[in-house]
Design an enzyme around this catalytic site. Structure first.
Site, PDB file in Angstrom:
ATOM      1  N   CYS A   2      -0.338 -59.709   0.892  1.00 46.71           N
ATOM      2  CA  CYS A   2      -1.367 -59.793   1.916  1.00 46.71           C
ATOM      3  C   CYS A   2      -1.213 -61.136   2.605  1.00 46.71           C
ATOM      4  O   CYS A   2      -0.609 -62.056   2.059  1.00 46.71           O
ATOM      5  CB  CYS A   2      -2.756 -59.709   1.291  1.00 46.71           C
ATOM      6  N   ARG A  27       3.265 -59.149   6.176  1.00 44.30           N
ATOM      7  CA  ARG A  27       2.970 -59.146   4.741  1.00 44.30           C
ATOM      8  C   ARG A  27       2.148 -57.927   4.319  1.00 44.30           C
ATOM      9  O   ARG A  27       1.973 -57.668   3.131  1.00 44.30           O
ATOM     10  CB  ARG A  27       2.181 -60.411   4.370  1.00 44.30           C
ATOM     11  N   TRP A  75      -2.245 -55.465   2.265  1.00 49.59           N
ATOM     12  CA  TRP A  75      -1.384 -54.402   1.745  1.00 49.59           C
ATOM     13  C   TRP A  75      -2.120 -53.901   0.511  1.00 49.59           C
ATOM     14  O   TRP A  75      -2.227 -54.599  -0.489  1.00 49.59           O
ATOM     15  CB  TRP A  75      -0.004 -54.957   1.380  1.00 49.59           C
ATOM     16  N   ASN A 101      -4.827 -62.940  -1.795  1.00 50.78           N
ATOM     17  CA  ASN A 101      -3.537 -62.263  -1.925  1.00 50.78           C
ATOM     18  C   ASN A 101      -3.159 -62.335  -3.395  1.00 50.78           C
ATOM     19  O   ASN A 101      -3.215 -63.411  -3.982  1.00 50.78           O
ATOM     20  CB  ASN A 101      -2.485 -62.965  -1.073  1.00 50.78           C
ATOM     21  N   GLY A 102      -2.764 -61.203  -3.974  1.00 50.36           N
ATOM     22  CA  GLY A 102      -2.369 -61.195  -5.383  1.00 50.36           C
ATOM     23  C   GLY A 102      -3.103 -60.079  -6.104  1.00 50.36           C
ATOM     24  O   GLY A 102      -3.622 -59.154  -5.470  1.00 50.36           O
ATOM     25  N   GLU A 487      22.938 -49.368   1.830  1.00 54.63           N
ATOM     26  CA  GLU A 487      22.106 -50.147   2.744  1.00 54.63           C
ATOM     27  C   GLU A 487      21.779 -49.332   4.005  1.00 54.63           C
ATOM     28  O   GLU A 487      20.657 -49.378   4.506  1.00 54.63           O
ATOM     29  CB  GLU A 487      22.818 -51.465   3.096  1.00 54.63           C
ATOM     30  N   LYS A 491      18.017 -48.419   5.181  1.00 49.03           N
ATOM     31  CA  LYS A 491      17.486 -48.747   6.513  1.00 49.03           C
ATOM     32  C   LYS A 491      16.920 -47.499   7.174  1.00 49.03           C
ATOM     33  O   LYS A 491      15.840 -47.530   7.751  1.00 49.03           O
ATOM     34  CB  LYS A 491      18.575 -49.342   7.427  1.00 49.03           C
ATOM     35  N   GLU A 494      13.694 -46.203   5.406  1.00 43.51           N
ATOM     36  CA  GLU A 494      12.620 -47.192   5.488  1.00 43.51           C
ATOM     37  C   GLU A 494      11.899 -47.150   6.833  1.00 43.51           C
ATOM     38  O   GLU A 494      10.681 -47.257   6.890  1.00 43.51           O
ATOM     39  CB  GLU A 494      13.267 -48.562   5.265  1.00 43.51           C
ATOM     40  N   HIS A 510      30.147 -34.454  -7.675  1.00 43.60           N
ATOM     41  CA  HIS A 510      29.493 -34.313  -8.980  1.00 43.60           C
ATOM     42  C   HIS A 510      28.010 -33.968  -8.845  1.00 43.60           C
ATOM     43  O   HIS A 510      27.254 -34.150  -9.789  1.00 43.60           O
ATOM     44  CB  HIS A 510      29.670 -35.590  -9.793  1.00 43.60           C
ATOM     45  N   LYS A 610       6.628 -56.884   4.026  1.00 44.97           N
ATOM     46  CA  LYS A 610       7.841 -57.696   4.024  1.00 44.97           C
ATOM     47  C   LYS A 610       8.028 -58.428   2.700  1.00 44.97           C
ATOM     48  O   LYS A 610       9.126 -58.574   2.204  1.00 44.97           O
ATOM     49  CB  LYS A 610       7.741 -58.702   5.174  1.00 44.97           C
TER      50      LYS A 610
HETATM   51  O1  M6R Z   1      12.382 -60.936   0.077  1.00 43.61           O
HETATM   52  P1  M6R Z   1      13.325 -60.156  -0.789  1.00 43.61           P
HETATM   53  O2  M6R Z   1      14.731 -60.220  -0.296  1.00 43.61           O
HETATM   54  O3  M6R Z   1      13.219 -60.501  -2.226  1.00 43.61           O
HETATM   55  O4  M6R Z   1      12.840 -58.647  -0.618  1.00 43.61           O
HETATM   56  C1  M6R Z   1      13.416 -57.624  -1.375  1.00 43.61           C
HETATM   57  C2  M6R Z   1      13.059 -56.279  -0.833  1.00 43.61           C
HETATM   58  O5  M6R Z   1      11.672 -56.077  -0.881  1.00 43.61           O
HETATM   59  C3  M6R Z   1      13.531 -56.095   0.615  1.00 43.61           C
HETATM   60  O6  M6R Z   1      14.890 -56.340   0.743  1.00 43.61           O
HETATM   61  C4  M6R Z   1      13.226 -54.669   1.112  1.00 43.61           C
HETATM   62  O7  M6R Z   1      14.008 -53.748   0.437  1.00 43.61           O
HETATM   63  C5  M6R Z   1      13.452 -54.608   2.616  1.00 43.61           C
HETATM   64  N1  M6R Z   1      12.322 -54.047   3.248  1.00 43.61           N
HETATM   65  C6  M6R Z   1      14.645 -53.833   3.015  1.00 43.61           C
HETATM   66  O8  M6R Z   1      14.829 -53.777   4.371  1.00 43.61           O
END
Ligand code: M6R
Length: 615
Positions: A2, A27, A75, A101-102, A487, A491, A494, A510, A610
């Site tokens: 948050c 966040r 969040w 936050n937490g 990756e 992307k 996500e 497989h 994020k």
């Molecule tokens: O800040 P970090 O690199 O530790 O974050 C790790 C993941 O939460 C982050 O890479 C997440 O998978 C991204 N949204 C991917 O685009």
């Protein structure tokens, strides 16, 4: 997870609180709210489910007036993203408000106790207990001293927190504290500010103070910030973070979204990282804070990360094992924390984290430190927890990454991993200086190659049409490019919410091959490398089952062009280990075009945040 902001001073608080929240929205963006102390000495709160933009509209009509206030973007963890669960949360009297936050792990027990004592709760959140605990302390032992009241409340809490608290009885004060969640404060001529990170403060200050766990800061309207520790003693020399980037670095600067901007910033980010790296140690990396002898003795490496950063870790593992001949385990932090670990006296732990605040990764790092391992962080965020808690930190210097989907941090972290692998390889004698220099020059060529791919953005834009009306996609690649497939799939899912699965191409037969049917989209990463022909065979197997194959291939590959529905072309890359740095850029752009074609907000995908500061 948050975002927390606060301001007390001479200016109206609401406009900055709203701007600050907009900057911190990455966040979490389930709900947002502010609480301002009005000139009549009462709390005026405005909060709602949804984005900061919705909160702004509410504030336009509610018009919260006052020069001291706190704000929050959420969040959701405890309780659905609704108006009533939005922060700030208030006590029974409505004169004390908190944002947090937490996670308060013992909130249920505290809530039961507080309710039994007559407190009335309005939300389902864990946070609300804090407001009621402060209320009790304010009415009792801490009367008149908001710092003491919050300290008293925190003594009862278990878990992690960054808290900002106001009380209408002391209308120009904000008290803040943290434990395992970041919080920075700053003092200016116009007043004092607090925020979850430096981003909202870049427009008002050139440096900020970093609070440590269990520090309490009292912010006053004249701009004073007084920091004390848990025992109430003054903190004499709080850690200062200099903001070495312009506030405009976190603005759109003419781009339609941050993801587009950050994709385009990749060449410069890598160039910054590579500056002044060649030297007598092969690669200069003072950040490691280890002697050549210590580096040479490393016999085992754990790389620990989450999400996109974990994918970087997989590539780093390949690079280190190939060049430095050191066995490497690459682990998801969330899994690692509950698995057995084999630490030798010469084990090194590398954590990779863009934000430097990912709770799972930090827990893993602490665990490794506790077992005697040296911990090295590769991170983007200056002064982040990862940087502060590690023995050495390599900052990737990619600049603020705002879009939730990580792009420029991915390639910059990968470039950092190349440098680390070369440094280790030179230190333990696996690579000669000449070879290190050759590899370094190959890496130096990468930003130019990425620029060429960026100039071909029309290719992924056109290819995005292949995903119209599709519900699922399979990404395939071999060797280091199996990671490019992972990756690319991450992307796509996500930000476009399209189901995407990734497999090493050879594994397809497989199991995943059962997914294939006429029209099923397969994205195959098939550059000109040592496994090219094997991947082509897997493409053929896909086409034989009616799949529509989109390839990422090297310029001039006629065979692939003939086979596939469409091709995203990359220029030739001298060293095949570095192809992932170039190939992924097409997949980042592809995901963005698919998401935009679906009318989605590419910067703020649903359910995500994020910075994931909960385990
Ligand atoms: O800040 P970090 O690199 O530790 O974050 C790790 C993941 O939460 C982050 O890479 C997440 O998978 C991204 N949204 C991917 O685009």
């Amino acid at each position: 997870m948050c975002g927390v902001v606060g301001y007390t001073g001479k200016k109206p608080a609401a406009p900055w609180l709203l701007d600050g929240l907009a900057t911190l929205e990455y966040r979490g963006y389930d709900s947002a709210g502010i609480q301002v102390i009005s000139p009549s000495g009462n709390l005026h709160g405005v909060k709602c489910a949804g984005r900061v933009a919705t909160l702004r509209e509410r504030c336009d009509s509610a018009n919260p007036v006052g020069t001291c206030g706190i704000g929050h973007t959420r969040w959701a963890t405890h309780g659905a993203p609704t108006d009533k669960n939005a922060h700030p949360h208030t006590d029974c009297s409505g004169r004390i408000a908190v944002v947090h936050n937490g996670i308060i792990e013992n909130f249920q027990e505290l809530k039961r106790e507080l309710m039994a004592a007559g407190h009335t709760f309005k939300s389902e959140t864990d946070t609300e207990v804090i407001a009621h605990l402060v209320e009790d302390a304010w009415a009792g032992p801490a009367k008149g001293d908001l710092v003491a009241a919050l300290r008293n409340a925190c003594d009862r809490l278990e878990g992690a927190w960054a808290i900002a608290c106001v009380c209408a009885d002391v209308p120009n004060q904000i008290v803040v504290t943290r434990k395992s969640s970041p919080l920075v404060v700053c003092s200016t001529d116009e007043g004092a500010y607090v925020a979850s990170d430096v981003m909202p403060l870049a427009s008002v200050a050139s440096s900020v103070l970093q609070l440590q766990d269990n520090d309490f800061a009292l912010l006053s309207e004249d701009g004073r910030v007084e920091i004390t520790n848990r025992e109430g003693e003054k903190v004499e020399h709080p850690e200062t973070i200099t903001i070495d980037w312009d506030a405009s670095a976190a603005t759109l600067g003419g781009y339609s979204d941050f993801m587009a901007k950050e994709i385009s910033e990749q060449p410069e980010a890598i160039e910054r990282l590579l500056t002044n790296r060649l030297g007598e140690h092969g690669i200069e990396m003072d950040e490691l804070s280890m002697s050549k002898e210590e580096l040479a003795s490393i016999d085992r490496i754990y790389i620990i990360a989450c999400g996109t950063s974990y994918h970087v870790g997989l590539i780093a593992k390949s690079l280190i094992e190939k060049w430095a001949k050191i066995p490497v385990s690459c682990e998801y932090a969330s899994e690692f924390n509950y698995s057995d670990v084999l630490v030798t006296p010469h084990t090194m732990c590398v954590i990779i984290t863009q934000s430097g605040e990912t709770a799972d990764t930090l827990t893993a790092a602490r665990r490794m430190k506790g077992m005697g391992s040296t911990v090295f962080a590769i991170t983007n965020v200056l002064g982040s927890s990862a940087a502060r808690e590690s023995d050495g930190t390599l900052y990737i210097q990619a600049g603020p990454e705002v879009a939730v989907a990580s792009t420029k941090a991915y390639t910059a972290q990968m470039a950092a991993s190349v440098l680390l692998a070369l440094r280790l390889a030179f230190a333990n004698g696996s690579m000669s200086r000449e070879e290190v220099e050759r590899r370094y020059h190959e890496l130096e060529a990468i930003p130019g190659l990425i620029r060429e791919v960026l100039a071909r953005r029309w290719q992924p834009r056109q290819a995005a049409k292949l995903f119209r009306d599709k519900h699922s996609a399979l990404f395939l690649g071999r060797g280091v490019n199996s990671t490019t497939a992972y990756e690319g799939a991450l992307k796509l899912k996500e930000i476009s919410y399209l189901h995407a699965e990734a497999y090493p191409a050879g594994e397809m037969k497989h199991g995943p091959i059962a997914l294939l049917e006429p029209g099923f989209p397969v994205v195959a990463i098939v550059p000109a490398d040592s496994v090219h022909d094997k991947t082509v065979s897997n493409i053929q197997e896909s086409i034989a089952r009616g799949a529509v194959v989109l390839a990422v291939a090297t310029d001039g590959d006629e065979a692939v062009a003939k086979l596939c529905q469409d091709v995203l072309w990359i220029p030739p890359v001298e060293n095949e280990m570095l192809v992932p740095l170039v190939a992924v850029v097409h997949l980042q752009m592809l995901a963005r075009f698919v998401a935009r074609a679906r009318g989605l907000d590419v910067d703020k995908p649903r359910n995500l945040a994020k910075s994931v500061t909960v385990e």
